[in-house]
Design an enzyme around this catalytic site. Sequence first.
Site, PDB file in Angstrom:
ATOM      1  N   HIS A  58       0.851  -1.193   0.000  1.00 13.35           N
ATOM      2  CA  HIS A  58       0.000   0.000   0.000  1.00 13.35           C
ATOM      3  C   HIS A  58       0.881   1.235   0.000  1.00 13.35           C
ATOM      4  O   HIS A  58       1.931   1.249   0.653  1.00 13.35           O
ATOM      5  CB  HIS A  58      -0.927   0.011   1.233  1.00 13.35           C
ATOM      6  CG  HIS A  58      -2.096   0.913   1.051  1.00 13.35           C
ATOM      7  ND1 HIS A  58      -2.020   2.261   1.311  1.00 13.35           N
ATOM      8  CD2 HIS A  58      -3.347   0.680   0.592  1.00 13.35           C
ATOM      9  CE1 HIS A  58      -3.182   2.812   1.033  1.00 13.35           C
ATOM     10  NE2 HIS A  58      -4.004   1.878   0.595  1.00 13.35           N
ATOM     11  N   ASP A 105      -7.983  -5.328  -0.245  1.00 11.07           N
ATOM     12  CA  ASP A 105      -8.457  -6.202  -1.321  1.00 11.07           C
ATOM     13  C   ASP A 105      -8.097  -7.673  -1.109  1.00 11.07           C
ATOM     14  O   ASP A 105      -8.568  -8.532  -1.848  1.00 11.07           O
ATOM     15  CB  ASP A 105      -7.871  -5.733  -2.669  1.00 11.07           C
ATOM     16  CG  ASP A 105      -8.446  -4.402  -3.086  1.00 11.07           C
ATOM     17  OD1 ASP A 105      -9.663  -4.228  -2.946  1.00 11.07           O
ATOM     18  OD2 ASP A 105      -7.685  -3.532  -3.535  1.00 11.07           O
TER      19      ASP A 105
HETATM   20  N1  CMC Z   1       4.241  -7.622  -4.861  1.00 10.65           N
HETATM   21  C1  CMC Z   1       5.569  -7.548  -5.018  1.00 10.65           C
HETATM   22  N2  CMC Z   1       6.309  -6.449  -4.835  1.00 10.65           N
HETATM   23  C2  CMC Z   1       5.672  -5.339  -4.464  1.00 10.65           C
HETATM   24  C3  CMC Z   1       4.275  -5.312  -4.279  1.00 10.65           C
HETATM   25  C4  CMC Z   1       3.550  -6.501  -4.493  1.00 10.65           C
HETATM   26  N3  CMC Z   1       2.223  -6.530  -4.326  1.00 10.65           N
HETATM   27  N4  CMC Z   1       3.886  -4.073  -3.913  1.00 10.65           N
HETATM   28  C5  CMC Z   1       5.006  -3.340  -3.878  1.00 10.65           C
HETATM   29  N5  CMC Z   1       6.084  -4.102  -4.212  1.00 10.65           N
HETATM   30  C6  CMC Z   1       7.496  -3.667  -4.219  1.00 10.65           C
HETATM   31  C7  CMC Z   1       7.793  -2.812  -5.447  1.00 10.65           C
HETATM   32  O1  CMC Z   1       8.246  -3.610  -6.524  1.00 10.65           O
HETATM   33  C8  CMC Z   1       8.859  -1.910  -4.904  1.00 10.65           C
HETATM   34  O2  CMC Z   1      10.073  -2.646  -4.843  1.00 10.65           O
HETATM   35  P1  CMC Z   1      11.504  -1.894  -5.051  1.00 10.65           P
HETATM   36  O3  CMC Z   1      11.625  -0.949  -3.896  1.00 10.65           O
HETATM   37  O4  CMC Z   1      12.482  -2.997  -5.040  1.00 10.65           O
HETATM   38  O5  CMC Z   1      11.398  -1.208  -6.370  1.00 10.65           O
HETATM   39  C9  CMC Z   1       8.439  -1.652  -3.467  1.00 10.65           C
HETATM   40  O6  CMC Z   1       7.674  -2.811  -3.109  1.00 10.65           O
HETATM   41  C10 CMC Z   1       7.567  -0.408  -3.287  1.00 10.65           C
HETATM   42  O7  CMC Z   1       6.445  -0.538  -4.118  1.00 10.65           O
HETATM   43  P2  CMC Z   1       5.856   0.586  -5.061  1.00 10.65           P
HETATM   44  O8  CMC Z   1       5.266  -0.049  -6.280  1.00 10.65           O
HETATM   45  O9  CMC Z   1       6.876   1.661  -5.269  1.00 10.65           O
HETATM   46  O10 CMC Z   1       4.724   1.127  -4.121  1.00 10.65           O
HETATM   47  P3  CMC Z   1       3.543   2.070  -4.534  1.00 10.65           P
HETATM   48  O11 CMC Z   1       3.206   2.829  -3.338  1.00 10.65           O
HETATM   49  O12 CMC Z   1       3.893   2.832  -5.767  1.00 10.65           O
HETATM   50  O13 CMC Z   1       2.374   1.058  -4.942  1.00 10.65           O
HETATM   51  C11 CMC Z   1       0.644  -0.513  -4.732  1.00 10.65           C
HETATM   52  C12 CMC Z   1       1.397   0.633  -4.069  1.00 10.65           C
HETATM   53  C13 CMC Z   1      -0.602  -0.820  -3.901  1.00 10.65           C
HETATM   54  C14 CMC Z   1       0.155  -0.067  -6.137  1.00 10.65           C
HETATM   55  C15 CMC Z   1       1.556  -1.748  -4.846  1.00 10.65           C
HETATM   56  O14 CMC Z   1       1.917  -2.193  -3.565  1.00 10.65           O
HETATM   57  C16 CMC Z   1       0.915  -2.884  -5.640  1.00 10.65           C
HETATM   58  O15 CMC Z   1       1.041  -2.920  -6.868  1.00 10.65           O
HETATM   59  N6  CMC Z   1       0.196  -3.828  -4.951  1.00 10.65           N
HETATM   60  C17 CMC Z   1      -0.536  -4.867  -5.659  1.00 10.65           C
HETATM   61  C18 CMC Z   1      -1.864  -4.310  -6.159  1.00 10.65           C
HETATM   62  C19 CMC Z   1      -2.852  -4.072  -5.034  1.00 10.65           C
HETATM   63  O16 CMC Z   1      -3.038  -4.910  -4.164  1.00 10.65           O
HETATM   64  N7  CMC Z   1      -3.548  -2.911  -5.077  1.00 10.65           N
HETATM   65  C20 CMC Z   1      -4.572  -2.554  -4.089  1.00 10.65           C
HETATM   66  C21 CMC Z   1      -4.146  -1.401  -3.251  1.00 10.65           C
HETATM   67  S1  CMC Z   1      -5.124  -1.161  -1.759  1.00 10.65           S
HETATM   68  C22 CMC Z   1      -6.719  -0.760  -2.242  1.00 10.65           C
HETATM   69  C23 CMC Z   1      -6.820   0.351  -3.209  1.00 10.65           C
HETATM   70  O17 CMC Z   1      -6.236   1.414  -3.056  1.00 10.65           O
HETATM   71  O18 CMC Z   1      -7.544   0.185  -4.169  1.00 10.65           O
END
Ligand code: CMC
Length: 425
Positions: free
Chosen positions: A302, A359
């Site tokens: 998140h 989710d």
């Molecule tokens: N699986 C694997 N690696 C992950 C995941 C994941 N679900 N989420 C984040 N990471 C890693 C990402 O690759 C990054 O690694 P590094 O630092 O080595 O580059 C690090 O963790 C930070 O992640 P980020 O993508 O920079 O984080 P963000 O704040 O931009 O994205 C997120 C947040 C929710 C989009 C992301 O965690 C994600 O894609 N999660 C899976 C999709 C998901 O469950 N979405 C629902 C979110 S909650 C409800 C809503 O808001 O709708």
Amino acid sequence: MSSAKLNLDGSEYELPVTVGSEGEVGLDISRLRKQSGAITFDPGYGNTGSCSSSITFIDGEKGILRYRGYPIEQLAESCRFTEVIYLLVNGELPTQAQYQEFRESLTRHSLIHEDMKKFFEGYAITAHPMAILSSMVSVLSSYYPEARDEEARELNIIRLLAKAKTIAAFSYKKSIGQPFIYPNNSLSYCENFLNMMFAVPAEPFDVPQVLTDALNLLLVLHADHEQNCSTSTVRMVGSSQANIFASISAGINALWGPLHGGANQKVIEMLQRIRSDGSNYKKYVDMAKDKDDEFRLMGFGHRVYKNFDPRARLLKKSADEVLEKLGVDDPLLEIAKNLEEVALEDGYFVERKLYPNVDFYSGIIYRAMGIPTNMFTVMFALGRLPGWIAHWMEMRNDPHGRIHRPRQIYTGQTERKFVPIEDRD
Ligand code: CMC
């Protein structure tokens, strides 16, 4: 703390500091470009406050979520979704009299215009219910023109809240080729939706209390989440003074993406994939860690929560209770719990503070309730609707509100001379 100093290329600039009611500190850079020519750079807006807001407070480190000051745990325990709608949209919980009046108007406006049913005939049977919901919410603006005064605006908001559930249920009936079930004024908001989803004309349907309670909880937990992608979209579109239906329709589309509300559908698809592949959790955790692989653990991570998502905690507990009450034994619940355990012991997830989000367990409850996977994100949208509306109103009522228009750092070609087509190699 009243200001901060920025040193840029030998010149010093004073940035006013703005502090929120929970002590959050923001540096006001709104005049920085005029003063220095520089803008701030924050792709994905991870560290940018786009507005001040009095609707929802989140402390991502401590796992705190409050709507208008009320902790989510308390609202989840004892509040009806319709009370939460009132709270978010009006700022205060309703008195009994206010609640009766509000509930009644939400019920009275549940029908959609008969002509709107013709639109449903035009959608492909395979249409995703999110496509139907977003377009039908936009279509509402053709039936209920732009509100010019406060009273008309309030009426359009009631219409939107009341009709969205009818549109959502109709989109499901369309997808399974069953006749639409009209709203029933003797039922509550949640019962009415479930009745429109599951009743068939040939048979009376008594909405089981366990379904109503589960839906109520899910909707309460999704009702607002401050400046997330879809809410920011609603504010962005609304800032051009687009009408409420157009603005909310844009928010629905933003929610659809798998990184946002679309994740609940993707979680179930992922759990099914893991199950049919022999429940090899480590394999999927390793795939999620592999930067050359697109796979991510859906329902994990998140932008704001860095220790736990309080909504996920409540839903994990509720998943056990609801499945037990319904007598459903879903192997995906076990798979989800095992996957969570394996991931939370893995250094990659620990270091990055990646935990199950809202989710992760919601889909398992929806499944047990009989709601099909492609409707999960629609359920999220129904829950988030009051939050979007509250933000749209807050933005429109802000006397200092301006059209949202970020800047950019241009990285393309510098000026070059046009070459006529016949002279190009
Ligand atoms: N699986 C694997 N690696 C992950 C995941 C994941 N679900 N989420 C984040 N990471 C890693 C990402 O690759 C990054 O690694 P590094 O630092 O080595 O580059 C690090 O963790 C930070 O992640 P980020 O993508 O920079 O984080 P963000 O704040 O931009 O994205 C997120 C947040 C929710 C989009 C992301 O965690 C994600 O894609 N999660 C899976 C999709 C998901 O469950 N979405 C629902 C979110 S909650 C409800 C809503 O808001 O709708």
